[in-house]
Write an enzyme that holds these catalytic residues in place. Structure first.
Site, PDB file in Angstrom:
ATOM      1  N   SER A 244      47.664  23.426  82.149  1.00 31.52           N
ATOM      2  CA  SER A 244      48.745  22.740  81.466  1.00 31.52           C
ATOM      3  C   SER A 244      48.250  21.474  80.762  1.00 31.52           C
ATOM      4  O   SER A 244      47.291  21.546  80.004  1.00 31.52           O
ATOM      5  CB  SER A 244      49.840  22.454  82.486  1.00 31.52           C
ATOM      6  OG  SER A 244      51.072  22.407  81.847  1.00 31.52           O
ATOM      7  N   HIS A 386      54.517  29.607  84.781  1.00 31.30           N
ATOM      8  CA  HIS A 386      53.591  28.516  84.497  1.00 31.30           C
ATOM      9  C   HIS A 386      52.992  28.017  85.817  1.00 31.30           C
ATOM     10  O   HIS A 386      53.671  27.356  86.604  1.00 31.30           O
ATOM     11  CB  HIS A 386      54.428  27.415  83.832  1.00 31.30           C
ATOM     12  CG  HIS A 386      53.627  26.281  83.316  1.00 31.30           C
ATOM     13  ND1 HIS A 386      52.847  26.371  82.184  1.00 31.30           N
ATOM     14  CD2 HIS A 386      53.492  24.997  83.756  1.00 31.30           C
ATOM     15  CE1 HIS A 386      52.285  25.203  81.946  1.00 31.30           C
ATOM     16  NE2 HIS A 386      52.659  24.356  82.894  1.00 31.30           N
TER      17      HIS A 386
HETATM   18  C1  GTR Z   1      55.306  20.119  80.214  1.00 31.35           C
HETATM   19  C2  GTR Z   1      54.724  19.826  78.876  1.00 31.35           C
HETATM   20  C3  GTR Z   1      53.630  20.800  78.598  1.00 31.35           C
HETATM   21  C4  GTR Z   1      52.691  20.950  79.777  1.00 31.35           C
HETATM   22  C5  GTR Z   1      53.350  20.797  81.124  1.00 31.35           C
HETATM   23  C6  GTR Z   1      52.452  20.442  82.284  1.00 31.35           C
HETATM   24  O1  GTR Z   1      56.437  19.430  80.528  1.00 31.35           O
HETATM   25  O2  GTR Z   1      55.729  19.912  77.926  1.00 31.35           O
HETATM   26  O3  GTR Z   1      52.969  20.464  77.410  1.00 31.35           O
HETATM   27  O4  GTR Z   1      51.635  20.093  79.657  1.00 31.35           O
HETATM   28  O5  GTR Z   1      54.317  19.819  81.126  1.00 31.35           O
HETATM   29  O6  GTR Z   1      51.451  19.761  82.145  1.00 31.35           O
HETATM   30  O7  GTR Z   1      52.816  20.817  83.386  1.00 31.35           O
END
Ligand code: GTR
Length: 408
Positions: A244, A386
């Site tokens: 991420s 995610h």
């Molecule tokens: C989210 C962000 C993403 C990603 C994520 C993370 O909120 O919008 O770009 O980086 O966080 O790092 O978990």
């Protein structure tokens, strides 16, 4: 602050876009050889990303002292030694401590190592009570026992599933991980705290010319400097990875620092592996609004204006060439745009092909849970959300095994 999360998930609404050329230089000259790519075109692209996206690194050298402490010599039934390495950065009378957790196989050979930042603190990786908690800010959240951005013992070992250390050791790898907030706490404070505070050129920093993502990348290179001094570590076999936002930081570190032998990005999305011009999932405007401290100020020029970007993220990925590069996506992670991550890699493969014709990616998005390995490039989209899962790690280790066994 309420985060902006509305996003397009409809492929039919992706606008027509032209990707900036990778292999045509700023004077319109075609690049057809690896040497011209390396000596000329690569640096053109790197400086666009410095100017427009992540910020220009301050040149000032910050003093660093490193101290090592053994926590456990016979961890994992004698398989490994756990250490904490404290980096003390000092400049202008200011000081910052950052702690690296290092788990190395008990073997006479220097170890190949996976290096990556963690989100919650080193103590979330393993339950071992001797691992110290981050002293400063953590992102955390009550679900992993962090309250008011302070770590607590409740989260010891809570993120082991993201860091399968035993599997790494079984394949001969070590793990090095640091809490990313040790280098720069992840909130908007006008670039005053973390490592930002130690630099003297405060104008450059204060004006938002070197955002948080770039500081995290900087920290990774400092860890690499240390690896080069430690004979227990094979510094030519370092696989850098991140999930991420930390995947974005890993990619930028891999672009700036060619010492990282393999680079892996997991669900890195916007500002990471995904193409911005598709405007699918998180957009440039959304990321700049939600996280105004991540990128440099120039990046805001492209809010709702991706068509004006003279670059896109396939060019960032191409900066890893010819080193092995793996991009991982998750099927339900529309915010990170899995297809945009794949297309980015596919376009970047044109640069890899200058070195290894078998690294060309020409097909469509692979089926879920069917990793694609094409020469020096790898990609998968797995089922699920995610996250970093044991499935992801299995592929990362297979990829790394293959490249290190082949002399990279
Ligand atoms: C989210 C962000 C993403 C990603 C994520 C993370 O909120 O919008 O770009 O980086 O966080 O790092 O978990």
């Amino acid at each position: 602050m309420t985060l902006l999360t509305q996003h397009n998930t409809d492929e039919s609404l992706v606008p027509e876009y032209d990707l900036p050329a990778l292999l045509t230089d700023s004077h319109g000259k075609q690049i057809s050889e690896a040497t011209t790519w390396e000596e000329h075109r690569r640096s053109e692209i790197l400086s666009i990303f410095e100017q427009e996206v992540y910020g220009i690194p301050p040149l000032e050298e910050i003093a660093v002292e490193v101290s090592e402490k053994v926590l456990e010599r016979m961890a994992f039934h004698g398989k490994a030694t756990i250490r904490e390495i404290t980096f003390t950065f000092t400049n202008n009378g200011k000081r910052l401590d950052a702690v690296l957790l290092l788990v190395l196989p008990n073997s006479p050979d220097p170890a190949a190592v996976f290096l990556g930042y963690n989100f919650g603190g080193n103590h979330t990786i393993l339950p071992d009570e001797s691992i110290q908690l981050p002293k400063g800010w953590v992102l955390g959240g009550p679900q992993i026992g962090a309250f008011d951005h302070k770590a607590s013992v409740v989260s010891r070992g809570a993120k082991y599933s993201r860091w399968p250390v035993l599997n790494m050791l079984a394949r001969g790898y070590g793990l090095a991980t640091m809490h990313y907030g040790d280098i720069d706490p992840d909130f908007d404070d006008d670039f005053k705290n973390g490592i930002h505070a130690l630099f003297s050129n405060s104008e450059h920093i204060k004006n938002g010319n070197w955002g948080a993502l770039a500081t995290w990348s900087w920290g990774l290179s400092k860890i690499m400097d240390y690896f080069e001094t430690n004979p227990l570590i094979n510094h030519e076999k370092i696989t850098l990875l991140g999930h991420s936002r930390l995947g974005k930081a890993a990619l930028w570190a891999g672009a700036l620092d060619k010492r990282f032998a393999i680079v892996i990005s997991n669900n890195s999305g916007c500002g990471g592996a995904a193409l911005s011009k598709r405007r699918f999932g998180e957009t440039v405007a959304a990321i700049n609004k939600n996280f105004p401290h991540w990128f440099c100020k120039n990046f805001e020029k492209y809010n709702e204006n991706e068509s004006a970007m003279p670059f896109d993220q396939h060019q960032l990925l191409a900066l890893m060439a010819p080193r092995p590069l793996y991009i991982a996506s998750a099927q339900n992670d529309s915010w990170a745009d899995p297809k945009g991550e794949f297309l980015s890699l596919k376009h970047a493969s044109a640069v890899y092909a200058l070195y290894h014709p078998n690294s060309t990616i020409s097909g469509e998005l692979p089926e879920v849970n069917r990793p694609l390995i094409q020469g020096k490039l790898g990609y998968h989209i797995r089922t699920g959300n995610h996250d970093v899962t044991p499935y992801d790690w299995e592929q990362f280790m297979n990829f790394t095994d293959q490249h290190f066994a082949n002399g990279n």
